[in-house]
Design a protein around this motif. Structure first.
Motif, short mmCIF file in Angstrom:
data_model
loop_
_atom_site.label_atom_id
_atom_site.label_comp_id
_atom_site.label_asym_id
_atom_site.label_seq_id
_atom_site.Cartn_x
_atom_site.Cartn_y
_atom_site.Cartn_z
N ALA A 94 36.94 12.38 -6.03
CA ALA A 94 38.17 13.16 -5.87
C ALA A 94 37.85 14.60 -5.49
O ALA A 94 38.52 15.19 -4.64
N SER A 95 36.78 15.17 -6.08
CA SER A 95 36.44 16.56 -5.72
C SER A 95 36.05 16.65 -4.25
O SER A 95 36.47 17.58 -3.55
N VAL A 97 37.00 14.67 -1.87
CA VAL A 97 38.19 14.45 -1.04
C VAL A 97 39.05 15.70 -0.98
O VAL A 97 39.63 16.02 0.06
N ILE A 98 39.10 16.44 -2.11
CA ILE A 98 39.88 17.69 -2.09
C ILE A 98 39.28 18.65 -1.07
O ILE A 98 40.00 19.29 -0.30
N ASP A 101 40.34 17.51 2.33
CA ASP A 101 41.77 17.74 2.54
C ASP A 101 42.05 19.21 2.83
O ASP A 101 42.80 19.54 3.76
N GLU A 102 41.40 20.10 2.06
CA GLU A 102 41.65 21.53 2.28
C GLU A 102 41.12 21.96 3.65
O GLU A 102 41.76 22.74 4.35
N SER A 116 48.72 12.18 6.53
CA SER A 116 49.54 12.30 5.30
C SER A 116 48.80 11.83 4.05
O SER A 116 47.76 12.38 3.70
N VAL A 117 49.30 10.80 3.39
CA VAL A 117 48.70 10.46 2.10
C VAL A 117 47.35 9.77 2.24
O VAL A 117 46.66 9.58 1.25
N PHE A 118 46.96 9.43 3.46
CA PHE A 118 45.77 8.59 3.57
C PHE A 118 44.47 9.35 3.34
O PHE A 118 43.45 8.73 3.08
N VAL A 119 44.51 10.68 3.47
CA VAL A 119 43.32 11.45 3.09
C VAL A 119 43.12 11.33 1.59
O VAL A 119 42.02 11.03 1.11
N GLY A 120 44.20 11.50 0.84
CA GLY A 120 44.12 11.36 -0.60
C GLY A 120 43.66 9.97 -1.01
O GLY A 120 42.95 9.79 -1.99
N LEU A 121 44.06 8.99 -0.21
CA LEU A 121 43.71 7.61 -0.56
C LEU A 121 42.25 7.28 -0.31
O LEU A 121 41.81 6.20 -0.67
N PHE B 85 45.16 15.57 -6.39
CA PHE B 85 44.41 14.30 -6.28
C PHE B 85 43.66 14.00 -7.57
O PHE B 85 43.72 12.90 -8.12
N LEU B 132 51.22 9.50 -4.59
CA LEU B 132 51.20 10.44 -3.47
C LEU B 132 52.50 10.40 -2.67
O LEU B 132 53.00 11.43 -2.22
#
Lengths: 231, 204
Positions: A94-95, A97-98, A101-102, A116-121, B85, B132
């Motif tokens: 998760a770190s 991925v953050i 994302d940023e 959209s949400v797929f980066v988080g996924l 996240f 999300l």
């Protein structure tokens, strides 16, 4: 690295590019492809294959997260308690991925919008968890990195193949990151301007991603018959 | 009426599997028989119904810009959404663990049925995806967020039970060898997705 001492001692040092290690890189491309054989990480592979450009960005993001995750978990493999390893792995992923994302939000906001949400996924992308569980927890950082590169490549080529088919037939164009969509058919050929060619809009819709992957599996397994399932 | 609309939308129009491909990994891996598919489907509804409202509270009272004003008005400019996240996945992983322990203690029969599936669910994309989407769509109240979670779960159950039933039948069909197993499942899911597209644009 004090964590190194807890694992089994290898008989002799092998070079990073020995035959065994090269297999780590090439195997995931075909024989143990994460998508078509191990069935991992399907969610994102299907959802963001409308355009080649998104697929490229997604592949790079997964490559980064996989290398980072595999190396970090491999370095920590001696100190992660077995019972809470899933949560530790999730936090590491998760770190990373953050960070992705940023960076995406800062440098290409329009792509970030589309993904959209797929980066988080990517966090729950089973390829990453799967490789951490199956490989990084039991191997040194060097081979773990190669394993990550191999699997990310195996993921990327399926993604790019699906995206290419969908974009060429669905939009009559190919897009590259930084360049944008390049139409390769003359404008006058399209129905809209009196021509004979019409894009297949079905290709852009979600179901065709599944069918395209199904066909890729079909082609791959008819060439590599050892992968055929019993039923 | 609003609730019904969100619920039906979650099941049919914005089906987690056919429209967003979320939770495909377990969908493909656990759909060999209807019995296990039903078990996993109910576990997903259960976990979605719990984690979406919790994450909704987290989003609205901790993470969103200005969400911390209930602590003190000077936090009005604090924006913690970059942490979402990691918070969401931590909530999901710990909730799954907690639910597993509670169910084991108080409902052993249910645990027998769902037990092996619960750990699988922590990394099921549809759960994090639910959180999300809830964040992206900005539901006005916790009730709506919960209904959205439950609706998506029911849609997921419907999809996995349907494909499991088809796969049980198809075992006796004459499929080209390289297409057996995974290949034909993908193509079937695509066809089912096309059928589900008929629901697109429905408003209740």
């Amino acid at each position: 690295m004090s964590t190194e001492t807890t694992t089994a001692v290898e008989p002799k040092r092998e070079s990073l590019f020995s035959k065994k290690n090269r297999k780590l890189l090439t195997d995931p491309l075909d024989d143990s492809n994460p998508i078509t054989v191990q069935v991992l990480g399907i969610c994102s592979a299907l959802a963001i294959t409308v355009q080649v450009q998104q697929a490229v960005i997604m592949s790079l993001a997964v490559l980064f997260v996989m290398i980072g995750g595999n190396v970090i978990v491999s370095l920590m493999r001696g100190i992660i308690p077995d019972r809470i390893r899933i949560i530790v792995q999730l936090v590491v992923i998760a770190s990373l991925v953050i960070i992705v994302d940023e960076v995406l939000k800062a440098y290409s906001p329009d792509i970030s919008e589309k993904l959209s949400v797929f980066v988080g996924l990517i966090i729950t992308n089973c390829i990453i968890m799967g490789r951490l569980e199956a490989f990084a927890l039991a191997n040194k950082p060097g081979p773990s990195m190669l394993d990550a590169v191999g699997n990310a490549m195996g993921y990327a080529w399926i993604l790019l193949a699906v995206a290419l088919v969908r974009e060429v037939f669905g939009s009559g164009a190919i897009s590259f990151p930084g360049v944008g969509q390049v139409k390769f058919l003359p404008e006058s050929w399209f129905m809209a301007s009196g021509g004979f060619y019409e894009n297949n809009n079905l290709m852009i819709l979600p179901p065709m991603a599944l069918i395209t992957v199904g066909v890729i599996i079909w082609i791959q397994r008819s060439r590599n018959t050892s992968l055929i399932e019993e039923n | 009426m609003e609730y019904l609309s969100i619920f039906v939308k979650g099941i049919f129009v914005e089906n987690m599997i056919f429209a967003y491909f979320l939770g495909m990994c377990s969908y493909l891996a656990v759909s060999k028989t209807v019995k296990t598919a039903v078990g996993l489907g109910f576990a997903v509804i259960f976990v979605l119904g719990i984690t979406v409202p919790i994450n909704y509270l987290l989003e609205n009272f901790v993470l969103k810009e200005g969400a911390l004003t209930w602590l003190s008005p000077e936090y009005a400019t604090v924006d913690l959404s970059f942490l979402s996240f990691i918070m969401f996945i931590a909530v999901i992983a710990s909730m799954v663990q907690l639910v597993e322990m509670i169910v084991e203690k108080f409902a052993p029969a249910l645990y027998g049925a769902l037990g092996i599936f619960l750990p699988l669910i922590a990394v099921n994309c549809s759960i994090l995806g639910g959180a999300l989407f809830m964040q992206e769509r900005q539901y006005p109240s916790i009730g709506e967020a919960t209904v959205f979670g439950l609706g998506s779960g029911v849609g997921w159950l419907l999809a996995i039970v349907a494909i499991a039933a088809i796969r049980e039948k198809i075992r006796y069909s004459n499929i080209p060898a390289p297409l057996k197993g995974l290949g034909i499942t993908f193509i079937l899911t695509g066809l089912m997705g096309m059928a589900f597209m008929a629901f697109m644009g429905i408003e209740i």
